[in-house]
Write an enzyme that holds these catalytic residues in place. Structure first.
Site, PDB file in Angstrom:
ATOM      1  N   GLU A 190       0.849  -1.240   0.003  1.00  0.00           N
ATOM      2  CA  GLU A 190       0.007   0.109  -0.131  1.00  0.00           C
ATOM      3  C   GLU A 190       1.058   1.018  -0.060  1.00  0.00           C
ATOM      4  OE1 GLU A 190      -2.929   0.318   3.195  1.00  0.00           O
ATOM      5  OE2 GLU A 190      -2.263   2.546   3.066  1.00  0.00           O
TER       6      GLU A 190
ATOM      7  N   HIS B  49      -9.199   1.509  -0.267  1.00  0.00           N
ATOM      8  CA  HIS B  49      -7.945   2.251   0.542  1.00  0.00           C
ATOM      9  C   HIS B  49      -9.015   3.666   1.264  1.00  0.00           C
ATOM     10  CE1 HIS B  49      -5.225   5.485   1.605  1.00  0.00           C
ATOM     11  NE2 HIS B  49      -4.358   4.547   1.603  1.00  0.00           N
TER      12      HIS B  49
ATOM     13  N   ASP C 298       2.989   1.733   4.004  1.00  0.00           N
ATOM     14  CA  ASP C 298       2.094   3.143   3.449  1.00  0.00           C
ATOM     15  C   ASP C 298       3.102   4.042   3.402  1.00  0.00           C
ATOM     16  OD1 ASP C 298      -0.169   4.608   3.172  1.00  0.00           O
ATOM     17  OD2 ASP C 298      -0.825   4.312   5.170  1.00  0.00           O
TER      18      ASP C 298
HETATM   19 MN    MN Z   1      -2.385   4.356   2.671  1.00  0.00          MN
END
Ligand code: MN
Length: 337
Positions: free
Chosen positions: A9, A176, A299
């Protein structure tokens, strides 16, 4: 043991999307949640500017950071809220253009990058056409939707062609987060609750539950949906969700589905570790979903990759489970070479 690390991600943005965001934020009329997010997305602080520079970099700087933190592959996706804040035509054009930027970046670094395409759900037919266009482009392994689109969720039948295309093209959907939708924003607006610590999960968890409870997964049983942030809280709640759903069915308050909510979750959903470095949360998720349904994510550039890697390197799980979460599951789900 050879422990490859695939981070699933990992965010980027294009100059054009950032420019259009800035235009939208300077306009009088803009979604109230996007207005609140403006400071962190395009803020003038040194921290916000550094994040923005990292988002724009799909080349050497990103690769150097991956090398320094031990990340072998980033699965890239357009950062939240992507193109979903725009009108339909602008959103579709920017989605297409950002997908081309993404495919180019992957072509330059095919062993280091893979990607999730962007679509603009605003016009479902155009979104389906874009999914079909990108499905066979090298490096595209799925697509991303940043939760609500102008306050609407994918349970609305007008969006089902997108889910149908995702299933038939074999493209996993990464659902998301973004800030809560306009209808639920007000009580989240205080104390920073709209942000990633709570509001994102409330919004995106709700979105996932709407997809489950509307029954659309009976139509598209092979659809794969990924949730970040250790499943946005849902793994913790599954027993109670089933229990109270069954009560509501007995009361005639909700329609009986073919299966229990948890059965759809365990069949159609996978989760990633993005932003969650908690051994109790990971262990609960392994117990509830099984390690085969959990993928590593860092992330980047929002969270500390160093912290995510230190957590996943050190957490008390078997080496087999660590390998599944770090790379085995991502390799399977995204069909990486
Ligand atoms: Mn994210």
């Amino acid at each position: 043991m050879n422990m490859k690390r695939i981070a699933t991600e990992e965010a980027f943005v294009t100059e054009d999307i950032a420019t259009e965001w800035a235009k939208l934020l300077s306009a009088e009329k803009v979604e109230p949640g996007f207005r609140l997010m403006g400071d962190s997305i395009l803020g003038s602080s040194a921290g916000a500017k550094a994040v923005h520079r990292r988002l724009l970099d799909l080349g050497e700087g990103r690769i150097a950071h991956m090398d320094a933190t031990g990340i072998d592959i980033q699965v890239l996706s357009i950062t939240s809220p992507g193109v979903q804040v725009f009108d339909s035509a602008t959103g579709a054009a920017l989605a297409r253009q950002s997908n081309d930027v993404l495919v180019d970046a992957i072509a330059k670094h095919p062993t280091r990058f893979a990607g999730l395409a962007a679509i603009a759900p605003q016009d479902p037919a155009t979104a389906v056409a874009e999914l079909t266009r990108v499905a066979n482009l090298p490096g595209i392994k799925g697509f991303i939707i940043n939760s609500h689109t102008h306050g609407e969720y994918l349970d609305l039948p007008k969006y089902w062609p997108i889910l149908e295309a995702a299933e038939s093209l074999g493209l996993p959907l990464y659902l998301h987060p973004r800030e809560p939708s306009p209808a639920m924003l007000a009580p989240f607006a205080d104390y920073g609750l709209f942000f990633a610590g709570w509001g994102f999960a409330a919004e995106t968890g709700l979105h996932a539950m709407r997809i489950i409870m509307c029954g659309v997964l009976d139509r598209f049983p092979k659809l794969t949906i990924l949730l970040g942030h250790m499943g946005e809280g849902i793994p913790f709640w599954l027993q109670r969700i089933d229990n109270r759903y069954q009560l509501q069915v007995r009361l005639g308050a909700v329609r009986k589905m073919a299966r229990l909510p948890s059965e759809y979750f365990l069949e159609n959903f996978l989760i990633t570790t993005s932003g969650v470095c908690s051994a109790p949360a990971l262990k609960l998720s392994i117990e509830v979903l099984g390690a085969h349904r959990i993928l590593f994510a860092a992330d980047y550039p929002y969270e500390s990759v160093e912290e995510a890697v230190a957590f996943m390197d050190g957490v008390d799980v078997t080496e087999e489970i660590r390998a599944q979460i770090y790379w085995g599951n991502a390799t399977r789900v995204f069909r990486l070479a």
